[in-house]
Design a protein around this motif. Sequence first.
Motif, PDB file in Angstrom:
ATOM      1  N   ARG A 251       0.926  -1.175  -0.062  1.00 14.85           N
ATOM      2  CA  ARG A 251       0.075  -0.088   0.126  1.00 14.85           C
ATOM      3  C   ARG A 251       0.804   1.188  -0.015  1.00 14.85           C
ATOM      4  NH1 ARG A 251      -5.205   0.920   1.099  1.00 14.85           N
ATOM      5  NH2 ARG A 251      -5.642   3.045   2.232  1.00 14.85           N
ATOM      6  N   GLN A 252       1.972   1.029   0.681  1.00 13.27           N
ATOM      7  CA  GLN A 252       2.843   2.298   0.790  1.00 13.27           C
ATOM      8  C   GLN A 252       3.420   2.479  -0.630  1.00 13.27           C
ATOM      9  OE1 GLN A 252       5.115   0.942   4.174  1.00 13.27           O
ATOM     10  NE2 GLN A 252       4.570   2.824   5.378  1.00 13.27           N
ATOM     11  N   VAL A 253       3.928   1.439  -1.279  1.00 15.35           N
ATOM     12  CA  VAL A 253       4.525   1.727  -2.537  1.00 15.35           C
ATOM     13  C   VAL A 253       3.246   2.285  -3.537  1.00 15.35           C
ATOM     14  CG1 VAL A 253       5.313   0.358  -4.629  1.00 15.35           C
ATOM     15  CG2 VAL A 253       6.076  -0.131  -2.296  1.00 15.35           C
ATOM     16  N   GLN A 254       2.253   1.660  -3.235  1.00 13.35           N
ATOM     17  CA  GLN A 254       1.217   2.235  -4.378  1.00 13.35           C
ATOM     18  C   GLN A 254       0.962   3.642  -4.038  1.00 13.35           C
ATOM     19  OE1 GLN A 254       0.585   0.881  -7.099  1.00 13.35           O
ATOM     20  NE2 GLN A 254      -0.628  -0.992  -6.885  1.00 13.35           N
ATOM     21  N   ARG A 255       1.052   4.031  -2.958  1.00 12.78           N
ATOM     22  CA  ARG A 255       0.958   5.685  -2.444  1.00 12.78           C
ATOM     23  C   ARG A 255       1.671   6.542  -3.194  1.00 12.78           C
ATOM     24  NH1 ARG A 255      -0.775   5.052   3.711  1.00 12.78           N
ATOM     25  NH2 ARG A 255      -3.011   4.724   3.436  1.00 12.78           N
TER      26      ARG A 255
END
Length: 325
Positions: A251-255
């Motif tokens: 999720r952090q990478v996608q953000r």
Amino acid sequence: MLTLAGMHAAPAAPQHLRLSSRDYAGRDRADALRELFGRALMRVDLWACEDAAPLDFQVSLMLLGDGGAYAYSEHTPAHIAHRPAHIGDGGDDLFLTATQAGCVLRTGSGDVAVPAGGFLLHSKARAHEIVHPLGGRTATLQLSHAALAHRLPGLEEAPLRVLPAGLQEPALAMGYAQLLAGHPTLAAPLLQSAQAHLQDLMAGILAPAAPGCGTLDVPRLALIQRDILARLTQPELNLAQIARLHHLTPRQVQRLFAREGTCFSDYVRDARLDRVRAALADPRQHHRRVLQIVLDNGFDDFSAFSRAFKRRFGTTPTEMRGMSL
């Protein structure tokens, strides 16, 4: 490790320099290296460790402008001492150093070990010695004290510390500097932006609460993209793999990608499509089948690839190849 202490104001555009002990091979080689490379160029005392091989080093140096520089060196066991006499030149640049094999920080208070892969923050404005008993590979990032003081008004005059394990900023700063060193033709606006990111990262090391919450985003995404590009030929490349590599959640990478108006899967797909198009246009690869080029660039579904290629470039892979014949 060869510090950059003797480097003065860098040019507005990045420049690559290479230094090597092999540039001098006279009978008084050891004295010449100590005087010319050590005292005159780097403003340090430089000598081989006792019972070690004669001093030998090769350094690749990139000047980043605004007092910044990045150096990567391979060297035999060595001492690098910044004496009180060297402080008189008024320089106060800060250095972030990482060593492959570890080193020892030596001051009037005693010795402190820097573990292999650890980071050392040190200053040209303070006397200290760094001992590399095993030699090996070293990376050093230099930044201007004055530039950092603008971000940290309370910045101490001459910080000197071994950084604790687990900090994200040192690895990000060194990785980002290494990435910049691989692109020596950056235009001035991009270079200025990169300088600001490096200074923010160093400010985060010196005072973790100082930078804003988005300080790490740009260099972190740049390093993620670098690692994706290095793995494009792997069909199994996925978001979870990259997230684990960078100690983040998916999720952090996608953000991070979302802030750039894209997503992980679109970035991977477009990067692979660009590589296929370049291969199809390359006369040296005209003997290769289109299907093989597609498979070698990480696609495992030719029909899905063909549709994506047509949407992106407005033509089919076969038509693209025909244009270059």
